[in-house]
Every structure is written in structure tokens, then in C-alpha cells.
Design a protein around this motif. Sequence first.
Motif, short mmCIF file in Angstrom:
data_model
loop_
_atom_site.label_atom_id
_atom_site.label_comp_id
_atom_site.label_asym_id
_atom_site.label_seq_id
_atom_site.Cartn_x
_atom_site.Cartn_y
_atom_site.Cartn_z
N PRO A 1 0.82 -1.22 0.00
CA PRO A 1 0.00 0.00 0.00
C PRO A 1 0.85 1.26 0.00
O PRO A 1 0.56 2.21 -0.73
CB PRO A 1 -0.80 -0.12 1.30
N THR A 2 1.92 1.24 0.79
CA THR A 2 2.81 2.41 0.82
C THR A 2 3.39 2.65 -0.56
O THR A 2 3.47 3.79 -1.04
CB THR A 2 3.97 2.16 1.81
N LEU A 3 3.78 1.56 -1.19
CA LEU A 3 4.37 1.66 -2.52
C LEU A 3 3.37 2.26 -3.50
O LEU A 3 3.68 3.17 -4.26
CB LEU A 3 4.81 0.26 -2.96
N GLN A 4 2.14 1.72 -3.42
CA GLN A 4 1.09 2.19 -4.31
C GLN A 4 0.87 3.70 -4.11
O GLN A 4 0.81 4.46 -5.07
CB GLN A 4 -0.20 1.44 -3.95
N GLN A 5 0.81 4.09 -2.85
CA GLN A 5 0.54 5.48 -2.52
C GLN A 5 1.68 6.36 -3.04
O GLN A 5 1.45 7.39 -3.67
CB GLN A 5 0.43 5.61 -0.99
N ALA A 6 2.90 5.91 -2.81
CA ALA A 6 4.05 6.69 -3.23
C ALA A 6 4.06 6.88 -4.74
O ALA A 6 4.30 7.98 -5.24
CB ALA A 6 5.33 6.00 -2.78
N LEU A 7 3.74 5.81 -5.44
CA LEU A 7 3.73 5.90 -6.89
C LEU A 7 2.65 6.85 -7.37
O LEU A 7 2.86 7.66 -8.26
CB LEU A 7 3.52 4.52 -7.50
N GLN A 8 1.48 6.75 -6.72
CA GLN A 8 0.38 7.62 -7.12
C GLN A 8 0.75 9.08 -6.88
O GLN A 8 0.55 9.93 -7.75
CB GLN A 8 -0.85 7.28 -6.31
N ASP A 9 1.30 9.35 -5.72
CA ASP A 9 1.65 10.73 -5.39
C ASP A 9 2.64 11.30 -6.38
O ASP A 9 2.50 12.42 -6.85
CB ASP A 9 2.27 10.80 -3.98
N SER A 10 3.64 10.50 -6.70
CA SER A 10 4.70 11.08 -7.51
C SER A 10 4.37 11.09 -8.99
O SER A 10 5.05 11.76 -9.77
CB SER A 10 6.02 10.35 -7.25
N SER A 11 3.35 10.35 -9.37
CA SER A 11 3.03 10.38 -10.80
C SER A 11 1.78 11.21 -11.06
O SER A 11 1.31 11.29 -12.18
CB SER A 11 2.84 8.97 -11.34
N SER A 12 1.23 11.85 -10.01
CA SER A 12 -0.02 12.59 -10.21
C SER A 12 0.19 13.77 -11.16
O SER A 12 -0.70 14.13 -11.91
CB SER A 12 -0.55 13.08 -8.87
N GLU A 13 1.38 14.34 -11.13
CA GLU A 13 1.63 15.50 -11.99
C GLU A 13 1.54 15.14 -13.46
O GLU A 13 1.09 15.92 -14.28
CB GLU A 13 3.03 16.06 -11.72
N GLY B 1 -0.25 13.14 -14.95
CA GLY B 1 -1.58 12.87 -15.50
C GLY B 1 -1.86 11.38 -15.57
O GLY B 1 -2.93 10.93 -15.22
N VAL B 2 -0.87 10.60 -15.98
CA VAL B 2 -1.06 9.15 -16.04
C VAL B 2 -0.49 8.59 -14.74
O VAL B 2 0.61 8.97 -14.36
CB VAL B 2 -0.30 8.52 -17.22
N SER B 3 -1.23 7.73 -14.13
CA SER B 3 -0.71 7.27 -12.85
C SER B 3 0.08 5.98 -13.02
O SER B 3 -0.23 5.15 -13.88
CB SER B 3 -1.87 7.10 -11.87
N ALA B 4 1.10 5.86 -12.21
CA ALA B 4 1.92 4.65 -12.26
C ALA B 4 1.17 3.53 -11.55
O ALA B 4 0.47 3.77 -10.57
CB ALA B 4 3.24 4.90 -11.57
N VAL B 5 1.34 2.34 -12.07
CA VAL B 5 0.58 1.21 -11.53
C VAL B 5 1.55 0.17 -11.00
O VAL B 5 2.63 -0.01 -11.55
CB VAL B 5 -0.29 0.57 -12.64
N VAL B 6 1.13 -0.46 -9.93
CA VAL B 6 1.94 -1.56 -9.43
C VAL B 6 1.02 -2.76 -9.25
O VAL B 6 -0.11 -2.63 -8.81
CB VAL B 6 2.61 -1.17 -8.09
#
Lengths: 907, 351
Positions: free
Chosen positions: A406-418, A420-425
Motif C-alpha cells: 500500500p505504501t508503494l502504491q501510494q508513493a507511486l500515485q503521489d509522484s506520478s499525479s503531476e 496525468g497518467v498514474s503509475a501502476v503496481v
Amino acid sequence: MGAPAFQRTLTLAVLSTPSSGAPSAHHSTPQRTLPCGIQGSLELRGPLHLLSPVLSLLGLAKSHLPKEEVKVQRGTMGSMFRSEEVVLVQLFLPTSAAYTCVSQLGELGLVEFRDLNASVSAFQRRFVGDVRRCEELEKTFLFLQEEVRRAGQVLSRPEGRLPAPPPRDLLRIQEETDRLAQELRDVRGNQQSLQVQLHQLRLHAAVLGQGHSPPLAAAHADGPSERIPLLQPPGGPHQDLRVNFVAGAVEPSKAAALERLLWRACRGFLIASFRETEQQLEDPVTGEPSTWMTFLISYWGEQIGQKIRKITDCFHCHIFPYAEHEEGRLAALQQVQQQSHELQEVLGETERFLSQVLARVQQLLPPWQVQIRKMKAVYLALNQCSVSATHKCLIAEGWCAARDLPTLQQALQDSSSEAGVSAVVHRIPCRDMPPTLIRTNCFTASFQGIVDAYGVGRYQEVNPAPYTIITFPFLFAVMFGDVGHGLLMFLFALAMVLTENQPAVKSAQNEIWQTFFSGRYLLLLMGLFSVYTGFIYNECFSRATAIFSSGWSVAAMATQSDWSDAFLAQHPLLALDPNVSGVFLGPYPFGIDPIWSLAVNHLSFLNSFKMKMSVILGVTHMTFGVVLGVFNHVHFGQWHRLLLETLPELVFLLGLFGYLVFLIVYKWLQDYAARAASAPSILIHFINMFLFSHSPTNQPLFHGQEAVQSALVILALVMVPVLLLGTPLFLHWRHRSRSQRGPAGRQPDEDKSGILDSSDASVAGWGPDEEKAGCPEDGEEAEFVLSEVLMHQAIHTIEFCLGCISNTASYLRLWALSLAHAQLSEVLWAMVMRSGLGLGRKLGVAAVALVPIFAAFAVLTVAILLVMEGLSAFLHALRLHWVEFQNKFYSGTGYKLSPFTFASEEG
Amino acid sequence: MLEGAEFYFNVDHGYLEGLVRGCKASLLTQQDYINLVQCETLEDVKIHLQTTDYGNFLANQTNPLTVSKIDTEMRKKLCREFEYFRNHSLEPLSTFFTYMTCSYMIDNVILLMNGALQKKSVKEILVKCHPLGRFTEMEAVNIAETPSDLFNAVLVETPLAPFFQDCMSENTLDELNIELLRNKLYKSYLEAFYKFCKNHGDVTAEIMCPILEFEADRRAFIITLNSFGTELSKDDRETLYPTCGKLYPEGLRLLAQAEDFDQMRRVADHYGVYKPLFEAVGDGSGGKTLEDVFYEREVQMNVLAFNRQFHYGVFYAYTKLKEQEMRNIVWIAECISQRHRTKINSYIPIL
């Protein structure tokens, strides 16, 4: 790893003080105390603070926590018991956000990237250009750093968090760095050339001022034939034979060679005089002061002159014009001094400017260095990713703890929000064995270290470290039992634990100190347990203490058996007979009776006790190891091994050596005082047990002993073929029945277990069965080779059965080492302190002499008994854990999870 | 040396031997060569070399990178290692090291004299000199006009002095004479080195003598080959041959009479060692040159030297192998920089 656990335990300490509180308070308290890692510990520095890591480990105070936190707590427990669940994840990183994502991951340190481009060589990878740019930059940094160092200044460590800079910043940093470097180079170049000029001028001044006036005087050394032309005054009648001069300076190391070469090449058509400069001149390149040799060569003839110039050239001499007349030289000297004075002023100005530039470098460089290091690490990680078919995203694969997903998912989402496309794990199934992750805190780290030094555990294998926490210090203490020595060790460790947060202690560079410091909790427990065993052995610096009154009464013996004065005078040794009533009042309440320290048979009494104790401890320890194997079999789903391996092993071990322990304890509980002469010998009984024989002189311990013994031996022997053949035959049978069902019938359930439910199937996949079958890669596909399995099992069986005997014997080292320790401290006391104390009856003499004697005693105690004996006991405890304990259940063939993190870049 | 030197060899030289064996393990592997050959630019070569034991030895080079920069830096690195060995060595190993440097010193002296002859500045030529063969008096060689001048004024104090015994003459130093001087110097150098190793005895002699014999014979062959079609008389030619090789004496006499490559080959046919080498030489187009074949044989002998312990040959072998490796890298780098990839694979593999 240590920090979060530490914080949690602090929370726990705060929480446990109020007995009960509203749930809302529970929620708010942790939040307040979370950042108190450093400040909070000041208030809480007390016994609770010391114990808090232990508490967290034991899962105490669990009930105080709200439900969600209990879950986490259990997770930690589980992770100490066996390694955490680690899954293979696939990260889809949009190209535009890949960099920020990976840099965020580097800050968090969650994922260990797998190299997806292993077949591509380093310079063909995608981001090699960026890596190269970072390297270029680092090269410039190195230059700047070197310049700062040369100026005798140090770079400060950067403060605060410095995230990896966004890629566009690279250009800015590069430009600024290049500008700085260029500026520095220019200034440095100016300074250097000025210094060279100054050096030249100084040398010139030295040559002129040296007053090599006497070309005439120097001639004395040479033969008289040369003196004749010299005696002619210069400018005299022989115009063509005018003496010419070459003056200059040369490095002292070359002077002799130059002189010889000159002489050989010109065959004495010259006179050279060499002199060392009086002042040391700073070398313009290295900056080191050194003396130079100035020389003045006077010669005749042009040819020789050319030769001399060539030679001086090749020795890299500095040649200066040299006026023939004294006045000319003086004028030149003045001029040179004038010039050098001016030059010095210019040089000072340049150096001021240089220090300004350096100050700017000092300010800017450290954060840049960290940032660029991070950036390079990010690009290197990105180089391990593969590119998706559409070039829209990068695909990375890596190991990640399931708990951190979950932490990983959150971190990826936060850092890829700019972007526009979100990173997926997402998790992907995998057949490789995942890495081992065991989270430790400052307390458990050293114990885990002991286990890892033997071998990192296989994935999800039972971890011996939690038991090591108690058994290791205990076995150590059995060999090191002495209250005084234990207390010293405990206090030493306590001092380290109390000062662990002080920066001076933490950052000490000494390697030996670091070793002790990182094992401080281990030392603490070792000291504590040694105090305990010291009380059991009743030894404090080899002296016995009588806390309780002794269980033996000499007075009773004396009155009962009429010891007359004559009897006492004749017999230096007196025996206390427990059969006489009133002499033996009952066992001492705790540990060894202090009266034994006066007894002559002290040693044989202790030997019997310690030997039996060693066997009991050993058999218990090994049995515990075998039982731990049960958890492995259950976890990996290998139920057959429970029945076919663990059970026979237990029966074999307990039937033979467990019975021995029983005999020992049974005999201890019997009172043989009245019939001491006919007391049975356990040793003989045990030997007879294997021989199925019976010795008439040796009384049985209990009724029906022989029948029980025979039954046990037969049972144990029956277990050997079970152990030898059980598993191989079972596996063979299972394999046969599977292959009869055919591949079609097997496919679905394999699919189910193999792909859909990856975690469980993968767990089952790495059982040792597959290893034994010689096919770690693909259990289902590979051939089942009966002979191989049989071979492995035969080795295991032989190792276990023989090991039971040899390992039990090996535990006797507990006895041997504790004996050695006790005897050494006894000897030290008797040879040093006792002789010191018995030195003189006069108070003054003894007092003066005791100071050096005590000093010697103290030094020897620390050096020999604490350090040397401590190391040897440590070594043996280590061996008992690694060899005797862990080989019962621990394979240690895994590898550690090493997540991608910036920890090293920040340092 | 006494018999059974291995008992106390390690007392004096054990550290260095361990060190040199470690260094030998850092030679580029076959895989490294395969990767190097794939490089597109010199930057790639640099990146690849960074992953090997060369490390970032090119880190301080300013762009653009050239082959000669790589070469110089590699030489410097070798020189640093060698100096370390030499500074830590004890007798008689240090004498052995001195003998090793002599060949480079001879080359440097000859290079400088040639330069002086062509009126080039000393500095220009100094760059080309091998750093292993540097000595202080070196730059002064251009003041000499005859070999005896050279000896008396410049070289009398250097380790090269003993080799001048045979070549003292009052001839002026023109190009041919310099070449003759070089070969004569080399001849007496090889003979002296051979004698030193022979006298040292033990494993050192067993290892070094074959290597030096081969070296001597190789020189004899090369001299013969190079003298075809020159004004060098056959008698003169014979005086240049080092006499410590396997060819001595009959082979050398036959070689002195040889007039073309085929006759030379016929001489070599008499010797089991050299026959296969000459058979391996290709004829003109493609195939290996005689030089390459000799290099390969040399590499082979040097690698084998590491199979024995307690001798000085490993130091010689390591230096030679490292030199070969440097030649290979330079060759590959040249091929890359000149975009001449067809010949890139003809480096000499180090086994």
C-alpha cells in the motif's frame, strides 16, 4: 529499520503508564509522540526505555493498543519468527513520471529492482547518456573538491533532506558547476603562474645573493693546471680566453648527477660550484617547502658553453643571467627583489579572490554532490527497466514486502499525479525464490546478525534469531559464570546503551569500538546472564559468597563424632558425613553451597554437576531445534516430513539422550547419602544400555530399568530405517501416483496453485524436496530421481544420528569452558590478590603494596578473564548455535532483500 | 642461491609474489575483450574499462579522448604498479627488476638519439619514451656524437653501462649505426640477463631461461627478416644475433646466410619449437604475421610462468602480459577510432 520500531516502542512506553484511557486519547498520543525519537528519549531514559525494545519483541503491552495497531504488531512478531512475505511486483511507470517515481522509491527504500536488461551491456542501455552526464558532473565536482581540499578547507556535510533534482535542473547545475570550475581554473592558473614567476625570482635572487663570488676560490679544489688561466684577471690580455658564467639552480637530488655529468662531458674545462640555498622555497606545484642547489659554472670556450646549456636543460635547471661584475650583480639583485615584492602583492590579491570563489564552492558543492549522486542512482535503476511496446511507459520489476505494497502504491500515485497518467503496481507470480526480509530494531539487530553471519535464512524459513536472544547469552553465561565479571560486562554494555544517542559515541570510527558498540545489547544480556550463573556457581571474582547460611554444619559434626584435639592435630583433612544427623541440614536455597569453596573435593563435585548440566542443556537445546523444524514443515506444507522425519528424529534423540537426561534428574532426586558406596553409576548404565548387558555391581536406579532401556534402544534403532527410507519412498510413491494420473489431470490444479495463488504455490515450490530431487527450477517438469533423493536422505540420516552423539558430546564444552574460567580466576586470585593481602601484618606496608597489586589484578582480570575468556566463550556459544542448534532445522541458503535506497548516497 | 629456496622465498619476496598474482588476476578476460570489440566509440571503451580493474584511470582526461591518451594512461598505470614492486623489492629481486627496465632504457636511448639526429626537440620525443625506461641522464644523450662519447659521458653510471663493452666505436652516429648500436646493446643485454637468471638457478632459471632464449631467437629472426635488402653485410648481421638462444650456434650461422624468408623458414624447420610457429604464418594476404605468431607464443610462455611458484619470472611475465594487453586495447581502440572494424578481432588473446 530500527527507527520505526523504536518509535513504536516509545509510544508503547507512554501508553502503558496510564492504566486505561479513552480510545481517542490512544489515537492522539501516538501522533504526538511519534517524532520523539530523539527528544522523547531524554524524558524516557530509564529502565523502561531500556526494556522497550525487548517489550516490543515479546509483544507485551499489545492489549493496550487499538485494533489496527495490534495487527501491525503481530506483523512484526511474525516477521521476527520467519521472514516477511515478499512478492514480485511489476511497476508500470509512465515515461514522463518514471524519474520522479523512482526517486521517490529511492527515498523510501521499499523495492529491490531486478535487472530486466541483464543481456544488454552497460553502454547500450537507455539512460546511459544521462548517467554519463552525471559522471561528467561528478568529475567536475571531484576537481572542485580537490581544490577546496588543497586550500586546506573542508566541505561541510549537507543538511536537511535533499531529494533528487528534477532532470531539467541537471542543466542548471551543470552550467553553474562549469562556470565555477572555469573560474576556479582561471584563478588557480593565474595564481600558479604567478607563483612560478615568484619562485623563479626568488631562485634568481638566491643565485645572485649566494655570493658564488669565488670562481677563484672554488678552483682550489681542482688541480694546479687549471689555476693558471684563472689567475689571469678577467678582461686581461687574453680576451679570447675570457671566463664565461652559467648560473642557475637545480633540485638538490639531481645536483650530484649534474655535477658528475658536467665533469665527464666537459673534461674539466669548467669549474662548478654548488651551494644549497639558505632559505627554503615553496614549490609552486606541490606547495611544499624545499631547498634548492644554486650553482655557478665558469668555463672557457663556446663549444663547452653549448654543451653545458644542453646538459643543464636536460636536468631541468633554471638558468639565470649572471653579471660578471659585482656591481652589476648587486643591481640585478635589487631589481629582482623589487620585482618579487610587487609580484607578491599581486599574488595576495589573487589569493583573496581565490578564497572568495572557494567559499562559494564550499557553500554550493555539498548539496549538489548528494543530489547528483541520487540522480545517478535513479538513472542506474531506470536502466534496469524495460520499455513497453508502445514506448509510453517503463516496466520495472522488483521484490517488495507485501506489507509495504500500500505504501508503494501510494508513493507511486503521489509522484506520478503531476504527469496525468498514474503509475501502476501489481503483483506478478514468480517461481524464483524471493529474498528474505526480517525487520530488526536496535535490540534485535545484533542477534539477527549472529544468525545471518552463518547464512541468511531461506525465504519464510523459521528464523532462529528470536530464540538466540535468550539462548546465546545464556550459553555464554554458562561458560562465563562469575558475578563480578558479569557485572563488569553488564556495566560496560549499560554505559554504551545509555549513551547510544550521543553523536560522539555514534560516529566513532574505530573499528573495534564499532564492533562492541553494535553488539551492546548482546553484551548487556551476556553480562546479565553471567551475573545469574555466577550466583548459581556462587562465584564472584572466584570467591564464594554466603548469602544464606550454609546447609552443612561443622559444629554438629564436631560434637557428634568427638573430634579430640589429638585427632584434629593428626588429621589435616576432615570429612563431613551427611549421615550424621544435624550435619547436613538440607540443600542450599540457591546455587552452590558456599562451603564447597573450602572443600578439597570442590572440583570433583563441581565437575560432576557441570558435566551433567551441560548434557541436560545440550539435549534440551537440540530437541528444541528439532521441534522448530516442525514449523518449517507445517509452513511449507510438507506434512509427510512431520511424520517421516521429525517424529523419528525426536524419538531417536529423546529415546537415547532424553533418557540420559531423565537418568540424571532421577538420580539427583534420590538421596544416596546413606548408601553412598553402592550408588549406581549412570555412565555404566548408559553403556550397558547399548550393549544390552547388565553389570551385577551396578544397582539399577529404578525397578524395571532394563526392560525400559532395551525398549528405548530398539525403538531408537527402528527409527533409523524410517528416517532413512521414509521420505524417499513417500516421494517416489507420490510421484508415481501423479504420473499415473497423467499430465491432463494435473494441469488444472497446477494452474490454480502455480499461477492464480502465487504466494502459496511459490511457498510450496521451494521446499527442500525439490532441491533434493535436484530440480530447484521447475519441480513439476523435472525428472524425479529416486537415487538422488535416497542419497540426500542417507546423508541426512547419518549426519543426524551420528550428530546426536557428537553434538551431545560437543555441549560438554560448556563444562570445560566454565571450568577453565573458574580455574583461571581462582589462580589469578591466589597468585596475585591473596599473596598481596598476606603480605604484611603492618598496616602501612600492606596498604602501599596493595595499590600496585590491585592494579595488576584489575588489569589481568579485564585483559584475560573478561576480554580473552569472554571472546573464547563467545566463540564457543557461537559454535553451539551455528553447528549444534541450527543444523537441526535451519538451512540458511537465502539472500537478503536489499531495496533500492538513497541511504548510501546521502552519507 | 642455495638449494630449496622455496623454504625462505616468502620471507623476502612472498608479499610481492602474492601481489603480482593478484594483479595477474585482474588482466582482461575473454568476455571483456568481446565486450570491448562491440564498442562503438572510445567513450564506450572507457566506460567498459571502468568496469574492469583499470577503474576510472581515464577520469581526469579532458575530452576528446584519443587513443594516445588511453595508451599513456595505461602505461602510467603499469609504471605505478612496477614502481611499487620495485620499491618494495629486496636483492636479488631488485637487480632482476633493474634488468627488466634495461630493455626499455635501451629503447628510450635509441629513440632520443634518433630524435636528435632528426633535429627534433627533446621534449617532443620524451613524451614517446616508455616510462619504465626513464632515467635522469636520459635527456643528455644528444650531446654525444660517437658511441664511446655516449658511454663515457652519459651512460657510464646507468645500468646500461656494462652492455657497452662490445659497441665502443668511434663511428659517427648515423641512422644505420644507431640501429646497429641498438641491436648490439640488446644482444649484450639479453646475454647478461640470461646469465643472471642462469646463475640465480632454481625455479627462476627454469622459468626465465626458456623465455629469454625465446626472446633471443625471436630477435635473431626479426633481425634477419629486417636485414633482407639492406646494405648490412652477412658478417655484420651475425654479430648482432644474441647468442643465448636455442638457435646458437648452428641456427645462427645458418640464419646469417639466409637470403629470403623461405631460407629462414628452412632454418626454423630444424627446430621443433619454431617449426609450428612458422607454419602458422599466413602467406601475405590474411593469416597471421610472423610478429603476431611470436607474440602469441610469448603470451603462452608468460601465462605458463604463473604455474610455478617461488620464482621471479612472474614479475617479468606479468609485465609482458600487461604490455600485450595494452597493445590489444590500443589496437582495438585504433580500429574503433579509425572505423576499421574488419581487423578489430586480430588482437592477441591472453589465455
